[in-house]
Design a protein around this motif. Structure first.
Motif, PDB file in Angstrom:
ATOM      1  N   ASP A  17      61.872  43.461  33.111  1.00  0.00           N
ATOM      2  CA  ASP A  17      61.048  42.248  33.128  1.00  0.00           C
ATOM      3  C   ASP A  17      60.082  42.260  34.309  1.00  0.00           C
ATOM      4  O   ASP A  17      58.915  41.839  34.191  1.00  0.00           O
ATOM      5  CB  ASP A  17      61.940  41.012  33.203  1.00  0.00           C
ATOM      6  N   LEU A  18      60.556  42.746  35.448  1.00  0.00           N
ATOM      7  CA  LEU A  18      59.689  42.801  36.630  1.00  0.00           C
ATOM      8  C   LEU A  18      58.552  43.788  36.432  1.00  0.00           C
ATOM      9  O   LEU A  18      57.447  43.592  36.943  1.00  0.00           O
ATOM     10  CB  LEU A  18      60.520  43.166  37.866  1.00  0.00           C
ATOM     11  N   ASN A  19      58.813  44.854  35.679  1.00  0.00           N
ATOM     12  CA  ASN A  19      57.746  45.801  35.376  1.00  0.00           C
ATOM     13  C   ASN A  19      56.652  45.149  34.525  1.00  0.00           C
ATOM     14  O   ASN A  19      55.456  45.398  34.720  1.00  0.00           O
ATOM     15  CB  ASN A  19      58.314  47.031  34.656  1.00  0.00           C
ATOM     16  N   VAL A  20      57.077  44.333  33.561  1.00  0.00           N
ATOM     17  CA  VAL A  20      56.093  43.627  32.745  1.00  0.00           C
ATOM     18  C   VAL A  20      55.289  42.657  33.616  1.00  0.00           C
ATOM     19  O   VAL A  20      54.065  42.546  33.493  1.00  0.00           O
ATOM     20  CB  VAL A  20      56.783  42.864  31.586  1.00  0.00           C
ATOM     21  N   LEU A  21      55.990  41.948  34.501  1.00  0.00           N
ATOM     22  CA  LEU A  21      55.313  41.021  35.414  1.00  0.00           C
ATOM     23  C   LEU A  21      54.299  41.767  36.276  1.00  0.00           C
ATOM     24  O   LEU A  21      53.169  41.309  36.483  1.00  0.00           O
ATOM     25  CB  LEU A  21      56.340  40.314  36.290  1.00  0.00           C
ATOM     26  N   GLU A  22      54.693  42.968  36.762  1.00  0.00           N
ATOM     27  CA  GLU A  22      53.787  43.772  37.570  1.00  0.00           C
ATOM     28  C   GLU A  22      52.539  44.151  36.778  1.00  0.00           C
ATOM     29  O   GLU A  22      51.411  44.109  37.294  1.00  0.00           O
ATOM     30  CB  GLU A  22      54.499  45.031  38.057  1.00  0.00           C
ATOM     31  N   THR A  23      52.724  44.488  35.508  1.00  0.00           N
ATOM     32  CA  THR A  23      51.593  44.849  34.650  1.00  0.00           C
ATOM     33  C   THR A  23      50.650  43.673  34.460  1.00  0.00           C
ATOM     34  O   THR A  23      49.419  43.827  34.498  1.00  0.00           O
ATOM     35  CB  THR A  23      52.105  45.344  33.276  1.00  0.00           C
ATOM     36  N   LEU A  24      51.233  42.497  34.262  1.00  0.00           N
ATOM     37  CA  LEU A  24      50.410  41.295  34.084  1.00  0.00           C
ATOM     38  C   LEU A  24      49.590  41.001  35.342  1.00  0.00           C
ATOM     39  O   LEU A  24      48.400  40.676  35.274  1.00  0.00           O
ATOM     40  CB  LEU A  24      51.294  40.088  33.751  1.00  0.00           C
ATOM     41  N   LEU A  25      50.227  41.127  36.508  1.00  0.00           N
ATOM     42  CA  LEU A  25      49.519  40.872  37.762  1.00  0.00           C
ATOM     43  C   LEU A  25      48.453  41.936  38.025  1.00  0.00           C
ATOM     44  O   LEU A  25      47.364  41.628  38.530  1.00  0.00           O
ATOM     45  CB  LEU A  25      50.520  40.829  38.923  1.00  0.00           C
ATOM     46  N   GLU A  26      48.763  43.155  37.643  1.00  0.00           N
ATOM     47  CA  GLU A  26      47.779  44.219  37.816  1.00  0.00           C
ATOM     48  C   GLU A  26      46.557  43.977  36.934  1.00  0.00           C
ATOM     49  O   GLU A  26      45.408  44.171  37.350  1.00  0.00           O
ATOM     50  CB  GLU A  26      48.411  45.576  37.485  1.00  0.00           C
ATOM     51  N   GLY A  27      46.812  43.505  35.690  1.00  0.00           N
ATOM     52  CA  GLY A  27      45.702  43.159  34.802  1.00  0.00           C
ATOM     53  C   GLY A  27      44.873  42.020  35.368  1.00  0.00           C
ATOM     54  O   GLY A  27      43.635  42.029  35.299  1.00  0.00           O
ATOM     55  N   CYS A  28      45.556  41.058  35.949  1.00  0.00           N
ATOM     56  CA  CYS A  28      44.860  39.923  36.585  1.00  0.00           C
ATOM     57  C   CYS A  28      43.982  40.419  37.733  1.00  0.00           C
ATOM     58  O   CYS A  28      42.850  39.958  37.913  1.00  0.00           O
ATOM     59  CB  CYS A  28      45.912  38.938  37.091  1.00  0.00           C
ATOM     60  N   ALA A  38      45.946  37.914  43.131  1.00  0.00           N
ATOM     61  CA  ALA A  38      45.550  39.004  42.232  1.00  0.00           C
ATOM     62  C   ALA A  38      44.223  38.705  41.562  1.00  0.00           C
ATOM     63  O   ALA A  38      43.362  39.584  41.425  1.00  0.00           O
ATOM     64  CB  ALA A  38      46.643  39.228  41.188  1.00  0.00           C
ATOM     65  N   SER A  39      44.019  37.454  41.152  1.00  0.00           N
ATOM     66  CA  SER A  39      42.770  37.096  40.473  1.00  0.00           C
ATOM     67  C   SER A  39      41.575  37.188  41.408  1.00  0.00           C
ATOM     68  O   SER A  39      40.436  37.353  40.969  1.00  0.00           O
ATOM     69  CB  SER A  39      42.876  35.682  39.901  1.00  0.00           C
ATOM     70  N   LYS A  40      41.837  37.081  42.721  1.00  0.00           N
ATOM     71  CA  LYS A  40      40.765  37.216  43.710  1.00  0.00           C
ATOM     72  C   LYS A  40      40.620  38.665  44.173  1.00  0.00           C
ATOM     73  O   LYS A  40      39.891  38.951  45.107  1.00  0.00           O
ATOM     74  CB  LYS A  40      41.063  36.314  44.909  1.00  0.00           C
ATOM     75  N   GLN A  41      41.365  39.556  43.489  1.00  0.00           N
ATOM     76  CA  GLN A  41      41.349  41.004  43.793  1.00  0.00           C
ATOM     77  C   GLN A  41      41.719  41.265  45.250  1.00  0.00           C
ATOM     78  O   GLN A  41      41.143  42.110  45.925  1.00  0.00           O
ATOM     79  CB  GLN A  41      39.993  41.608  43.417  1.00  0.00           C
ATOM     80  N   ASP A  42      42.714  40.488  45.692  1.00  0.00           N
ATOM     81  CA  ASP A  42      43.276  40.646  47.026  1.00  0.00           C
ATOM     82  C   ASP A  42      44.579  41.442  46.892  1.00  0.00           C
ATOM     83  O   ASP A  42      45.557  40.958  46.302  1.00  0.00           O
ATOM     84  CB  ASP A  42      43.548  39.256  47.632  1.00  0.00           C
ATOM     85  N   GLN A  43      44.615  42.646  47.427  1.00  0.00           N
ATOM     86  CA  GLN A  43      45.761  43.525  47.222  1.00  0.00           C
ATOM     87  C   GLN A  43      47.042  43.011  47.876  1.00  0.00           C
ATOM     88  O   GLN A  43      48.125  43.518  47.596  1.00  0.00           O
ATOM     89  CB  GLN A  43      45.437  44.929  47.744  1.00  0.00           C
ATOM     90  N   SER A  44      46.922  41.979  48.685  1.00  0.00           N
ATOM     91  CA  SER A  44      48.139  41.424  49.290  1.00  0.00           C
ATOM     92  C   SER A  44      49.037  40.760  48.246  1.00  0.00           C
ATOM     93  O   SER A  44      50.168  40.392  48.553  1.00  0.00           O
ATOM     94  CB  SER A  44      47.779  40.432  50.390  1.00  0.00           C
TER      95      SER A  44
END
Length: 814
Positions: A94-105, A53-59
């Motif tokens: 909780d998984l939704n919050v995790l998804e938000t964090l990864l999306e922000g990353c 995610a930090s490398k903006q790789d959608q995988s």
């Protein structure tokens, strides 16, 4: 209270979680804390996903899908449909919050340590919540508690430091207030004083359990994993590895530090001071006793308790002539690594100060090299220090055991085993505790090294030498200090356990059958009994220790006369005292014969050339069939020092006084300056060459005035030197005018020997002999024209002591 921790493999899937439930259900304790890791492999998956995610790789979204699928699948397998709704709702939230964090990353294209801690914490948070709900469904009196509400840390993300005062208070308050018997907590996670999510480092679930156990003064801390305890080596690599049933905290710390993955290294710290036992158990074989870790377990006398390793290591080597004798080099080196938050696993430094070598994680190697090169940019540009040398893809292997510190030869056996199996060692280190010996090898050699070492170890065969030292002045004191400094080396490398059992000076003597503590030998001797040479000998004889060695550091003729008594009792003799070997030829011959008859070595290498291997080399020449034709030598370090220092701007008296004060002369300097000392030395060399001579057969051409030779005290001798200063100055001037240097030369040729002061012309082998150095030229049948030359420091307490030390080692190797 009992605290149990279950690792990632123990909770990897619903089948394993059922095993965990059975273990917990079998407990009868009134209160139990169960700390669980993330489902097996989830932490790595979270890290990989966040990196993508930090490398903006959608995988990264595929990773998120897998994380979600594993947790939802576990819920559906562990719980009946009617009990799933509330659990699924909480987990999906909780998984939704995790998804938000990864999306922000993904959006910011960056993964900060703070954000990383938040993301990876979901592995343990989700697993512990699901497991607690499963326990409740199975009828266990269990509840979930978020460890972040109990364990408080600083803001050091990735590996936070625990605030134990606050943490202990919160743990005690919580566990004293609950009514539920079982509390399920996530491992690894914590929160900062500011309320931010932090983590305790990889393997931190062990640490979480230990923190709670210590806070609650638990009865025991059980670490449940996928192996039945701590093994003598990694059972995945060494098939013959066996479980160690009982070890000490210190041994466990060393093994875990060096890669024993069943235990996270910091785990032991919180429980150590509370002396809370730790049990390492197997989730898949719960009846197996595993390993118990407690205080001060002696391991039934076994030395090496385990062979461990840590991989993915790089060696950083800083070296160069500009490091020698320069204060602060090490400080700057280590400070640079510290500022970059780079942990050092291993350190070794050459005694020459020419190089420093450290082991660090492979991942840190490039950053470390860049930082160190920047720090030493000036020294590198001026060629004082070389650019940092980096060697990657290495592994540290370590032998660990509390009892290693009281046994000898382990390093020698370790390195010999590796050498025989063609495993190259890149670096070596040993902790000050003597509890581990570490070596750095190529990672490709790990399996071979571990298996070969496992075959070799757990028994040892060392040789003990028992020393009785007479004379602890300049030379004797240095000798004892060298033994103290090298004791570990002798044990590890040469399989020699060298003990000093008795010591004596002219006033007192002392004995200790268990060996005198050399750091305290002066106080031990001061409190000893009155010195008596005969009583000393009788005590040595009555102790009747194997491998006894009498060491004479005196210049006493009476002590020299006692050598025969020692040799007749199979007690070896090592001496720097020249009197015995230069006394009547028949006595010299008798001592040599007694040594052979009673198999007791009589060694006197330091009689000629202090620590130089002059006599030893001569012995080898003779033993190999060579014959000595001529010997030319400068054999007095004191006289060479005197004439190298003396010139027209300093008095002869002052130079001789300086030589005496620095330990270059005998206590009575007339022995040196009269030539008697040199006569003794050339006599010994002549005798060792196979010739039958006595001291009277040697011609002595003295340079000292008769009055100086006939003085009866040191004070009178030095006064006489002042009186004849003009004579000494003339000697110097005559030599200087002839472009020569004054050297006191000994010569043996055609069965005849002589000593005397000579003017040595430029170009001669003796001309550039500096300081207190000695030089010997052996002209033999094999070296008829170009002699065999031995040259080096030939006087001084340090080198003489080292020569005695070398003779001790020779005896140890007999």
């Amino acid at each position: 209270m009992k605290v149990l921790k279950f690792g990632g493999t123990s909770v990897a899937n619903p089948e394993n979680i059922n095993k965990v439930k059975s273990i917990v259900a079998s407990l009868n304790d009134p209160k139990v804390a169960v700390v669980v890791s993330a489902f097996g492999g989830l932490t790595d998956l979270l890290l990989q996903t966040s990196q993508l995610a930090s490398k903006q790789d959608q995988s990264y979204k595929k990773g998120l899908e897998e994380i979600e699928a594993r947790h939802l699948s576990a819920i559906k397998e562990l719980l009946p449909v009617q009990s799933q709704s509330s659990v699924l709702s909480q987990v999906k939230s909780d998984l939704n919050v995790l998804e938000t964090l990864l999306e922000g990353c993904y959006l910011i294209g960056e993964l900060t340590p703070k954000l990383s801690d938040k993301i990876v914490s979901y592995g343990e948070l989700l697993s512990s919540f699901i497991i607690s709900e499963f326990f409740r469904f199975q009828g266990l009196d269990a509840q979930f508690k978020d460890s972040r509400e109990l364990i408080i840390t600083d803001e050091q993300y990735g590996k936070a430091n625990v605030d134990f005062d606050k943490t202990n208070a919160k743990c005690q308050a919580y566990f004293s207030s609950i009514n539920h018997r079982i509390t399920v907590l996530p491992g690894f996670v914590s929160s900062s004083r500011m309320g931010n999510s932090t983590t305790l480092g990889r393997g931190g679930s062990d640490y979480t359990a230990a923190i709670i156990a210590a806070a609650q003064q638990a009865e025991i801390l059980e670490i449940w994993t996928d192996v039945s305890g701590m093994y003598t080596a990694n059972p995945r690599l060494v098939k013959q590895a066996k479980c160690v049933s009982h070890i000490s905290y210190e041994e466990a710390m060393e093994l875990s530090h060096f890669g024993a993955k069943v235990l996270y290294p910091p785990t032991i710290q919180p429980v150590l001071s509370k002396e809370i036992p730790i049990a390492i158990k197997n989730t898949f074989d719960p009846e197996n006793p595993g390993t118990l870790i407690t205080k001060n377990h002696n391991g039934n006398g076994k030395t090496v308790r385990g062979i461990s390793h840590v991989g993915n290591i790089s060696l950083l080597s800083l070296e160069g002539p500009g490091m020698v004798g320069i204060p602060g080099i090490s400080k700057r080196f280590f400070e640079t690594l510290s500022l970059k938050n780079i942990s050092i696993v291993l350190i070794t430094q050459a005694s020459s100060e020419h190089s420093i070598c450290v082991g660090i994680a492979d991942d840190d190697a490039d950053a470390a090299a860049y930082a160190v090169n920047e720090t030493f940019a000036y020294e590198i540009s001026s060629k004082k220090i070389k650019p940092i040398l980096v060697e990657k893809d290495l592994t540290i292997i370590a032998l660990v055991g509390d009892n290693m510190k009281s046994h000898q030869g382990l390093s020698g056996k370790m390195f010999s085993t590796l050498g025989k199996n063609n495993v190259n060692i890149r670096a070596i280190a040993q902790g000050a505790s003597e509890r581990n010996i570490s070596a750095v090898i190529k990672k490709d050699d790990v399996k071979k090294a571990l298996n070969s070492l496992h075959e070799t170890f757990f028994e040892e065969n060392t040789k003990q030498l028992n020393l009785f030292v007479m004379g602890v002045g300049n030379v004797g004191a240095k000798f004892l200090d060298q033994i103290r400094q090298q004791k570990k080396y002798l044990k590890d490398e040469l399989k020699l356990n060298v003990r000093v059992v008795g010591i004596s000076n002219s006033r007192t003597m002392a004995f200790d059958e268990n060996g005198i503590a050399l750091k305290d030998w002066e106080s031990v001797l001061a409190e000893g009994q009155p010195a008596d040479r005969n009583a000393f000998f009788n005590q040595v004889k009555s102790l009747n220790f194997r491998n006894s060695v009498f060491v004479d550091n005196t210049a006493s003729s009476d002590v020299a006369k006692s050598y025969a008594d020692y040799l007749r009792n199979s007690i070896s003799v090592v001496t720097c005292n020249k009197i015995a070997c230069s006394s009547d030829y028949d006595f010299y011959k008798e001592l040599k014969q007694l040594a052979k008859q009673y198999n007791a070595p009589f060694l006197f290498e330091t009689n000629v050339g202090a620590g130089l291997p002059i006599i030893d080399t001569l012995k080898h020449l003779i033993a190999s069939g060579d014959k000595v034709r001529k010997i030319q030598a400068v054999l007095s370090g004191s006289l060479n020092f005197v004439f190298n220092t003396f010139n027209d701007s300093v008095t002869f008296h002052d130079v001789v006084k300086q030589a005496q004060e620095q330990g270059y002369t005998e206590p009575d300097p007339t022995i040196d300056l009269s030539g008697v000392d040199v006569m003794r030395k050339i006599l010994i060399l002549a005798r060792e060459s196979g010739h039958q001579l006595n001291i009277e057969d040697i011609e002595n051409i003295s340079f000292l005035p008769k009055e100086s030779l006939e003085t009866n005290s040191n004070d009178a001798f030095f006064e006489s030197l002042k009186k004849y200063e003009s004579d000494f100055q003339k000697l110097y001037k005559d030599a200087a005018d002839a472009d020569s240097k004054l050297k006191y030369v000994a010569q043996f040729e055609d069965g005849k020997a002589k000593v005397g002061l000579q003017k040595i012309p430029r170009g001669h082998d003796f001309y550039n002999l500096e300081g207190s150095d000695n030089i010997v030229l052996f002209f033999t049948e094999r070296y008829p024209n170009q002699p065999l030359i031995i040259k080096g420091a030939g006087a001084g307490a340090d080198v003489t002591a080292s020569g005695i030390f070398a003779d001790i080692i020779r005896i140890g190797n007999f």
